[in-house]
Write an enzyme that holds these catalytic residues in place. Structure first.
Site, PDB file in Angstrom:
ATOM      1  N   ASP A  70       0.841  -1.198   0.000  1.00  0.00           N
ATOM      2  CA  ASP A  70       0.000   0.000   0.000  1.00  0.00           C
ATOM      3  C   ASP A  70       0.876   1.247   0.000  1.00  0.00           C
ATOM      4  O   ASP A  70       1.974   1.241   0.554  1.00  0.00           O
ATOM      5  CB  ASP A  70      -0.879   0.056   1.272  1.00  0.00           C
ATOM      6  CG  ASP A  70      -1.681  -1.212   1.463  1.00  0.00           C
ATOM      7  OD1 ASP A  70      -2.116  -1.775   0.452  1.00  0.00           O
ATOM      8  OD2 ASP A  70      -1.854  -1.632   2.629  1.00  0.00           O
ATOM      9  N   ASP A  76       1.018   7.930   8.348  1.00  0.00           N
ATOM     10  CA  ASP A  76       1.334   6.521   8.647  1.00  0.00           C
ATOM     11  C   ASP A  76       2.705   6.456   9.320  1.00  0.00           C
ATOM     12  O   ASP A  76       2.903   5.777  10.329  1.00  0.00           O
ATOM     13  CB  ASP A  76       1.461   5.693   7.359  1.00  0.00           C
ATOM     14  CG  ASP A  76       0.133   5.307   6.732  1.00  0.00           C
ATOM     15  OD1 ASP A  76      -0.793   5.001   7.480  1.00  0.00           O
ATOM     16  OD2 ASP A  76       0.049   5.302   5.491  1.00  0.00           O
ATOM     17  N   GLU A  99       2.184  -3.122  10.851  1.00  0.00           N
ATOM     18  CA  GLU A  99       1.683  -3.314   9.497  1.00  0.00           C
ATOM     19  C   GLU A  99       2.577  -2.597   8.481  1.00  0.00           C
ATOM     20  O   GLU A  99       2.648  -2.975   7.318  1.00  0.00           O
ATOM     21  CB  GLU A  99       0.250  -2.762   9.429  1.00  0.00           C
ATOM     22  CG  GLU A  99      -0.552  -3.287   8.282  1.00  0.00           C
ATOM     23  CD  GLU A  99      -0.995  -2.182   7.362  1.00  0.00           C
ATOM     24  OE1 GLU A  99      -0.925  -2.369   6.140  1.00  0.00           O
ATOM     25  OE2 GLU A  99      -1.393  -1.112   7.870  1.00  0.00           O
ATOM     26  N   GLU A 100       3.284  -1.580   8.937  1.00  0.00           N
ATOM     27  CA  GLU A 100       4.131  -0.793   8.038  1.00  0.00           C
ATOM     28  C   GLU A 100       5.512  -1.408   7.807  1.00  0.00           C
ATOM     29  O   GLU A 100       6.246  -0.946   6.942  1.00  0.00           O
ATOM     30  CB  GLU A 100       4.320   0.626   8.595  1.00  0.00           C
ATOM     31  CG  GLU A 100       3.045   1.452   8.649  1.00  0.00           C
ATOM     32  CD  GLU A 100       2.406   1.626   7.272  1.00  0.00           C
ATOM     33  OE1 GLU A 100       3.126   1.665   6.268  1.00  0.00           O
ATOM     34  OE2 GLU A 100       1.164   1.685   7.216  1.00  0.00           O
ATOM     35  N   ASP A 121      -1.314  -1.766  13.880  1.00  0.00           N
ATOM     36  CA  ASP A 121      -1.534  -1.074  12.613  1.00  0.00           C
ATOM     37  C   ASP A 121      -1.580   0.397  13.001  1.00  0.00           C
ATOM     38  O   ASP A 121      -2.557   0.860  13.586  1.00  0.00           O
ATOM     39  CB  ASP A 121      -2.865  -1.538  11.988  1.00  0.00           C
ATOM     40  CG  ASP A 121      -3.122  -0.851  10.651  1.00  0.00           C
ATOM     41  OD1 ASP A 121      -2.334   0.040  10.280  1.00  0.00           O
ATOM     42  OD2 ASP A 121      -4.103  -1.213   9.984  1.00  0.00           O
ATOM     43  N   LEU A 123      -1.838   3.352  11.520  1.00  0.00           N
ATOM     44  CA  LEU A 123      -2.891   4.233  11.005  1.00  0.00           C
ATOM     45  C   LEU A 123      -3.726   3.483   9.980  1.00  0.00           C
ATOM     46  O   LEU A 123      -3.338   3.369   8.817  1.00  0.00           O
ATOM     47  CB  LEU A 123      -2.273   5.486  10.388  1.00  0.00           C
ATOM     48  CG  LEU A 123      -3.133   6.709  10.642  1.00  0.00           C
ATOM     49  CD1 LEU A 123      -3.134   7.083  12.120  1.00  0.00           C
ATOM     50  CD2 LEU A 123      -2.640   7.867   9.834  1.00  0.00           C
ATOM     51  N   ASP A 124      -4.845   2.976  10.446  1.00  0.00           N
ATOM     52  CA  ASP A 124      -5.720   2.199   9.581  1.00  0.00           C
ATOM     53  C   ASP A 124      -6.667   3.140   8.841  1.00  0.00           C
ATOM     54  O   ASP A 124      -7.156   4.108   9.414  1.00  0.00           O
ATOM     55  CB  ASP A 124      -6.515   1.216  10.452  1.00  0.00           C
ATOM     56  CG  ASP A 124      -7.313   0.269   9.614  1.00  0.00           C
ATOM     57  OD1 ASP A 124      -6.682  -0.535   8.897  1.00  0.00           O
ATOM     58  OD2 ASP A 124      -8.547   0.331   9.643  1.00  0.00           O
ATOM     59  N   GLU A 285      -5.329  -6.422  12.052  1.00  0.00           N
ATOM     60  CA  GLU A 285      -6.687  -5.880  11.934  1.00  0.00           C
ATOM     61  C   GLU A 285      -7.730  -6.887  12.420  1.00  0.00           C
ATOM     62  O   GLU A 285      -8.466  -6.619  13.373  1.00  0.00           O
ATOM     63  CB  GLU A 285      -6.962  -5.487  10.471  1.00  0.00           C
ATOM     64  CG  GLU A 285      -6.041  -4.374  10.001  1.00  0.00           C
ATOM     65  CD  GLU A 285      -6.152  -4.071   8.513  1.00  0.00           C
ATOM     66  OE1 GLU A 285      -6.213  -2.886   8.148  1.00  0.00           O
ATOM     67  OE2 GLU A 285      -6.140  -5.008   7.693  1.00  0.00           O
TER      68      GLU A 285
HETATM   69  P1  FDP Z   1      -6.919   1.608   3.786  1.00  0.00           P
HETATM   70  O1  FDP Z   1      -6.572   0.792   2.576  1.00  0.00           O
HETATM   71  O2  FDP Z   1      -7.487   2.958   3.438  1.00  0.00           O
HETATM   72  O3  FDP Z   1      -5.795   1.702   4.784  1.00  0.00           O
HETATM   73  O4  FDP Z   1      -6.853  -2.384   5.437  1.00  0.00           O
HETATM   74  C1  FDP Z   1      -6.855  -1.057   5.220  1.00  0.00           C
HETATM   75  C2  FDP Z   1      -8.203  -0.487   4.862  1.00  0.00           C
HETATM   76  O5  FDP Z   1      -8.103   0.861   4.562  1.00  0.00           O
HETATM   77  C3  FDP Z   1      -9.267  -0.677   5.951  1.00  0.00           C
HETATM   78  O6  FDP Z   1      -9.179   0.268   6.969  1.00  0.00           O
HETATM   79  C4  FDP Z   1     -10.550  -0.568   5.177  1.00  0.00           C
HETATM   80  O7  FDP Z   1     -11.634  -1.221   5.807  1.00  0.00           O
HETATM   81  C5  FDP Z   1     -10.189  -1.213   3.868  1.00  0.00           C
HETATM   82  O8  FDP Z   1      -8.772  -1.134   3.735  1.00  0.00           O
HETATM   83  C6  FDP Z   1     -10.826  -0.508   2.702  1.00  0.00           C
HETATM   84  O9  FDP Z   1     -10.557  -1.230   1.546  1.00  0.00           O
HETATM   85  P2  FDP Z   1     -11.337  -0.930   0.158  1.00  0.00           P
HETATM   86  O10 FDP Z   1     -10.886   0.399  -0.321  1.00  0.00           O
HETATM   87  O11 FDP Z   1     -10.881  -2.040  -0.746  1.00  0.00           O
HETATM   88  O12 FDP Z   1     -12.795  -1.003   0.426  1.00  0.00           O
END
Ligand code: FDP
Length: 345
Positions: A70, A76, A99-100, A121, A123-124, A285
Site C-alpha cells: 500500500d 502513517d 503493518e508498516e 496497525d 494508522l488504519d 486488523e
Molecule cells: P486503507 O486501505 O485505506 O488503509 O486495510 C486497510 C483499509 O483501509 C481498511 O481500513 C478498510 O476497511 C479497507 O482497507 C478498505 O478497503 P477498500 O478500499 O478495498 O474497500
C-alpha cells in the site's frame, strides 16, 4: 466546557480504569497496565497531529509502499514512529510488529527483557487521511512464548485466542480508545482540554442483531455467487426478517467496526476471485477487532472458521472477514455454506 467541568458522578480516567482492572488480577505485576497506558500516550500524540493535519505539512504520501504494497502516507510514518518511541525503552515489550514494517521490529538491546509482544496497525484507513474522514490505530498484545532473551517471529505468529489485550483508537468527531483485556470491553473519549481519556462507554455490549450491512460492494463482480446472493437478499423487502437493511461503508475499518460495535450489524471484507483472502490483515486488523467484538457479545469468522482460532503463518497474512452482531454473522455464514434457502446450491 470539559467533561471534568460538567462533573460526572465518578471521573474515571483510563489510568484509573486500567489500575482497577489490574486489581482484579491478584498476581498482575503492573507491566500490562503500564503498557496500555503507554499506548494511550501514543494515541494522544497521534490524535493531536491528526487534529491539526490540514495545518501542518503532514498530509499526503511519504513516497514509498509498505510491506503489504500500500502507498505510505506521512501520517502513517508519524504514527508508526510514535508508537515505537512510546514503547521501545520501557522494558515491557520483547518484540513488536507493525503493518508498516516488513519484518519484526527488534527492541534495543538494553530494554529487551519485556514479557509482552505488541502488534499494531499505526494508522488504519490511510486512504481517508487526506479528506479528514475517520481513521484509526489498532493494537494487539500477546505474551512472549519463545525461550531466548529476545522476542522472535514465533512470538508474533500466535493465534488470536491467545491475545492478552487488544484495542483500537478512533480519530473521528472525537478521539476514542476502546480496549479489552478479556474481561469485557470499555470505551474512553479523549477530553482534549485536559489531555485525558475518560471512561464514556463502560461494559459495551453489542446488539444480537443489527440493521446495517457494511461492505465494499464495488468488488461484487469478483465475489462468489453465494456472497452476491447474500447482499442481494439483504436489500430485498421483507419485514419479518428486518429487510431491507441499511448500507454504510466508510472504508476505514476502525470506523466501520466501531459503528458495528455500537449500533450492531455486519462488517464484511470477503475473499474474491481477484483476492481470495480479501484485503484485511489477520494479525494487525482481524484478530484484535475480533477479540473486541467477541468480548462485546459479537461474532467474527472468515466465513468458516472463528478468526481467533486461525493459526497465522506469516506476519502480513490476510483473511476474509465477517464480523458483527452474532445473528447477522450466522446468517451470512449460512449463505456462504449453502444452507440458507435463498443461497445458490
Ligand atoms: P486503507 O486501505 O485505506 O488503509 O486495510 C486497510 C483499509 O483501509 C481498511 O481500513 C478498510 O476497511 C479497507 O482497507 C478498505 O478497503 P477498500 O478500499 O478495498 O474497500
Amino acid at each position: 466546557m470539559s467533561a471534568a467541568e460538567i462533573g460526572p458522578a465518578k471521573l474515571v480516567t483510563i489510568e484509573r480504569h486500567i489500575l482497577d482492572e489490574q486489581a482484579k488480577a491478584p498476581h498482575a505485576s503492573g507491566d500490562l497496565t503500564n503498557l496500555l497506558y503507554d499506548l494511550a500516550l501514543a494515541a494522544k500524540i497521534i490524535s493531536c497531529q491528526v487534529n491539526k493535519a490540514g495545518l501542518c505539512d503532514i498530509l499526503g504520501r511519504a513516497g514509498a509502499a509498505n510491506a503489504s504494497g500500500d502507498d505510505v502516507k506521512k501520517l502513517d510514518v508519524f504514527a508508526d514512529r510514535w508508537i515505537f518511541r512510546a514503547l521501545d525503552h520501557t522494558g515491557r515489550v520483547a518484540v513488536m510488529a507493525s503493518e508498516e514494517a516488513e519484518s519484526i521490529i527488534p527492541i534495543p538491546e538494553k530494554f529487551r527483557c519485556g514479557k509482552y509482544v505488541l502488534l499494531f496497525d499505526p494508522l488504519d484507513g490511510s486512504s481517508n487521511i487526506d479528506c479528514n474522514a475517520p481513521i484509526g490505530t489498532i493494537f494487539s498484545i500477546h505474551k512472549k512464548i519463545s525461550q531466548g532473551e529476545r522476542g522472535t517471529l514465533e512470538d508474533c505468529l500466535q493465534p488470536g485466542h491467545r491475545q492478552i489485550a487488544a484495542g483500537y483508537v478512533l480519530y473521528g468527531a472525537s478521539t476514542m480508545l476502546v480496549y479489552t483485556t478479556g474481561n469485557g470491553v470499555s470505551g474512553f473519549t479523549l477530553d482534549a482540554s485536559i489531555g485525558e481519556f475518560l471512561l464514556s462507554h463502560p461494559n459495551i455490549r453489542m446488539p444480537e442483531r443489527g440493521k446495517i450491512f457494511s461492505v465494499n460492494e464495488s468488488n461484487s463482480i469478483y465475489w462468489d455467487p453465494r456472497m452476491r446472493a447474500y447482499v442481494d437478499w439483504v436489500k430485498q423487502e421483507d419485514k419479518p426478517t428486518q429487510r431491507p437493511r441499511q448500507a454504510r461503508y466508510i472504508g476505514s475499518m476502525v470506523a466501520d467496526v466501531h459503528r458495528t460495535l455500537i449500533y450492531g450489524g455486519l462488517f464484511m471484507y470477503p475473499g474474491s476471485r481477484k483476492d481470495p483472502c480479501g484485503k484485511l490483515r489477520l494479525l494487525y486488523e482481524a484478530s484484535p477487532l475480533a477479540f473486541i467484538l467477541e468480548q462485546a457479545g459479537g461474532r467474527a469468522t472468515d466465513g468458516r472458521r472463528r478468526v481467533l482460532d486461525i493459526e497465522p503463518s506469516s506476519l502480513h497474512e490476510r483473511t476474509p472477514l465477517f464480523m458483527g452482531s452474532r445473528e447477522d454473522v450466522l446468517e451470512v455464514e449460512s449463505f456462504l455454506n449453502g444452507e440458507h434457502p435463498a443461497s445458490p446450491r
